[in-house]
Design a protein around this motif. Structure first.
Motif, mmCIF file in Angstrom:
data_model
loop_
_atom_site.group_PDB
_atom_site.id
_atom_site.type_symbol
_atom_site.label_atom_id
_atom_site.label_comp_id
_atom_site.label_asym_id
_atom_site.label_seq_id
_atom_site.Cartn_x
_atom_site.Cartn_y
_atom_site.Cartn_z
ATOM 1 N N VAL A 244 0.840 -1.199 0.000
ATOM 2 C CA VAL A 244 0.000 0.000 0.000
ATOM 3 C C VAL A 244 0.875 1.249 0.000
ATOM 4 N N LYS A 245 1.911 1.231 0.823
ATOM 5 C CA LYS A 245 2.810 2.386 0.902
ATOM 6 C C LYS A 245 3.493 2.626 -0.454
ATOM 7 N N LEU A 246 3.970 1.572 -1.057
ATOM 8 C CA LEU A 246 4.642 1.699 -2.349
ATOM 9 C C LEU A 246 3.688 2.192 -3.438
ATOM 10 N N LEU A 247 2.464 1.664 -3.445
ATOM 11 C CA LEU A 247 1.484 2.112 -4.433
ATOM 12 C C LEU A 247 1.144 3.591 -4.249
ATOM 13 N N LYS A 248 1.029 4.017 -2.998
ATOM 14 C CA LYS A 248 0.742 5.422 -2.734
ATOM 15 C C LYS A 248 1.866 6.305 -3.245
ATOM 16 N N GLU A 249 3.117 5.877 -3.028
ATOM 17 C CA GLU A 249 4.256 6.661 -3.487
ATOM 18 C C GLU A 249 4.320 6.692 -5.019
ATOM 19 N N ARG A 250 4.186 5.529 -5.630
ATOM 20 C CA ARG A 250 4.338 5.431 -7.076
ATOM 21 C C ARG A 250 3.225 6.163 -7.815
ATOM 22 N N LEU A 251 1.997 6.063 -7.310
ATOM 23 C CA LEU A 251 0.864 6.694 -7.976
ATOM 24 C C LEU A 251 0.579 8.100 -7.446
ATOM 25 N N ASN A 252 1.426 8.562 -6.512
ATOM 26 C CA ASN A 252 1.323 9.903 -5.949
ATOM 27 C C ASN A 252 -0.049 10.142 -5.316
ATOM 28 N N ILE A 253 -0.444 9.231 -4.432
ATOM 29 C CA ILE A 253 -1.728 9.324 -3.737
ATOM 30 C C ILE A 253 -1.479 9.912 -2.362
ATOM 31 N N GLN A 254 -2.290 10.899 -2.012
ATOM 32 C CA GLN A 254 -2.149 11.522 -0.701
ATOM 33 C C GLN A 254 -2.853 10.680 0.345
ATOM 34 N N ASP A 255 -2.311 10.717 1.562
ATOM 35 C CA ASP A 255 -2.871 9.927 2.651
ATOM 36 C C ASP A 255 -4.218 10.468 3.096
ATOM 37 N N ILE A 256 -5.070 9.554 3.556
ATOM 38 C CA ILE A 256 -6.352 9.905 4.150
ATOM 39 C C ILE A 256 -6.114 9.989 5.650
ATOM 40 N N ALA A 257 -6.753 10.908 6.338
ATOM 41 C CA ALA A 257 -6.455 11.178 7.743
ATOM 42 C C ALA A 257 -6.608 9.958 8.642
ATOM 43 N N ALA A 258 -7.723 9.249 8.619
ATOM 44 C CA ALA A 258 -7.954 8.148 9.553
ATOM 45 C C ALA A 258 -7.010 6.971 9.330
ATOM 46 N N PRO A 259 -6.828 6.458 8.098
ATOM 47 C CA PRO A 259 -5.930 5.330 7.921
ATOM 48 C C PRO A 259 -4.480 5.638 8.255
ATOM 49 N N VAL A 260 -4.048 6.886 8.093
ATOM 50 C CA VAL A 260 -2.664 7.221 8.379
ATOM 51 C C VAL A 260 -2.347 6.936 9.834
ATOM 52 N N VAL A 261 -3.257 7.304 10.734
ATOM 53 C CA VAL A 261 -3.040 7.081 12.151
ATOM 54 C C VAL A 261 -2.961 5.591 12.435
ATOM 55 N N GLN A 262 -3.830 4.815 11.825
ATOM 56 C CA GLN A 262 -3.835 3.382 12.066
ATOM 57 C C GLN A 262 -2.602 2.724 11.474
ATOM 58 N N VAL A 263 -2.175 3.150 10.290
ATOM 59 C CA VAL A 263 -0.987 2.578 9.674
ATOM 60 C C VAL A 263 0.221 2.892 10.533
ATOM 61 N N ALA A 264 0.309 4.115 11.022
ATOM 62 C CA ALA A 264 1.437 4.487 11.852
ATOM 63 C C ALA A 264 1.457 3.658 13.130
#
Length: 185
Positions: free
Chosen positions: A76-96
């Motif tokens: 998921v992290k790699l796909l977000k970086e490669r496709l230049n997708i910005q993080d959504i507020a709620a999942p970022v906290v959970q991923v961290a």
């Protein structure tokens, strides 16, 4: 379970953005198709039933379903970086929190202080039973001496529930001065 949900949400976002970049006009046509299928009289496909899918897509799904949770998070992290997708507020906290268990433990230690308590009569000194019964009669509204006696004799029992900290400490101090053992839960 929350991690799996967050992964699905992130993958959906990745797919949506990829589709939007490739052919923005197809989004509107898919909306029309979805509306048409919503009002369609045809039977909806069952969950186990699938349409013919490209072998390439099928292989990707098989590969992703074989990944562990940590590998899925990396994907998921790699796909977000490669496709230049910005993080959504709620999942970022959970991923961290999932990525750094030490940080989650530190947050749990800083948990907010409990403000509401249950005051429980755990036990009492037999010599001071009469004093405790009179005090319980005054604490519990609508309680007579017989009910207060039965209440004290059936210890351990909760005297009051959801009491603010200050009131709970005052009750504890008063009853312990009379010879009772009080627990604040």
């Amino acid at each position: 379970m929350a991690f799996a949900l967050q992964t699905r949400v992130a993958l959906r976002a990745v797919t949506r953005q990829a589709l939007a970049r490739q052919a923005p006009r197809t989004i509107f046509s898919s909306v029309l198709v979805n509306r048409h299928s919503f009002y369609s009289t045809e039977a909806a496909p069952t969950p186990g039933e699938s349409k013919t899918v490209s072998p390439k897509i099928s292989n990707i799904v098989n590969e992703i379903s074989g990944l562990t949770l940590l590998e899925t998070a990396d994907l998921v992290k790699l796909l977000k970086e490669r496709l230049n997708i910005q993080d959504i507020a709620a999942p970022v906290v959970q991923v961290a929190a999932a990525a750094a268990p030490g940080a989650a433990a530190a947050e749990e230690e800083k948990a907010p202080e409990k403000t509401m308590f249950n005051v429980k009569l755990d036990k009492f000194d037999a010599a001071s039973k009469a004093k405790i019964i009179r005090e319980i009669k005054g604490i519990i509204p609508g309680c007579n001496l017989v009910e207060a006696k039965k209440f004290v004799e059936s210890a351990p029992k909760v005297i009051k529930e959801n009491v603010p900290k200050e009131e709970a400490e005052a009750l504890k101090k008063t009853l312990e001065a009379l010879g009772a053992t009080i627990v604040m839960e």
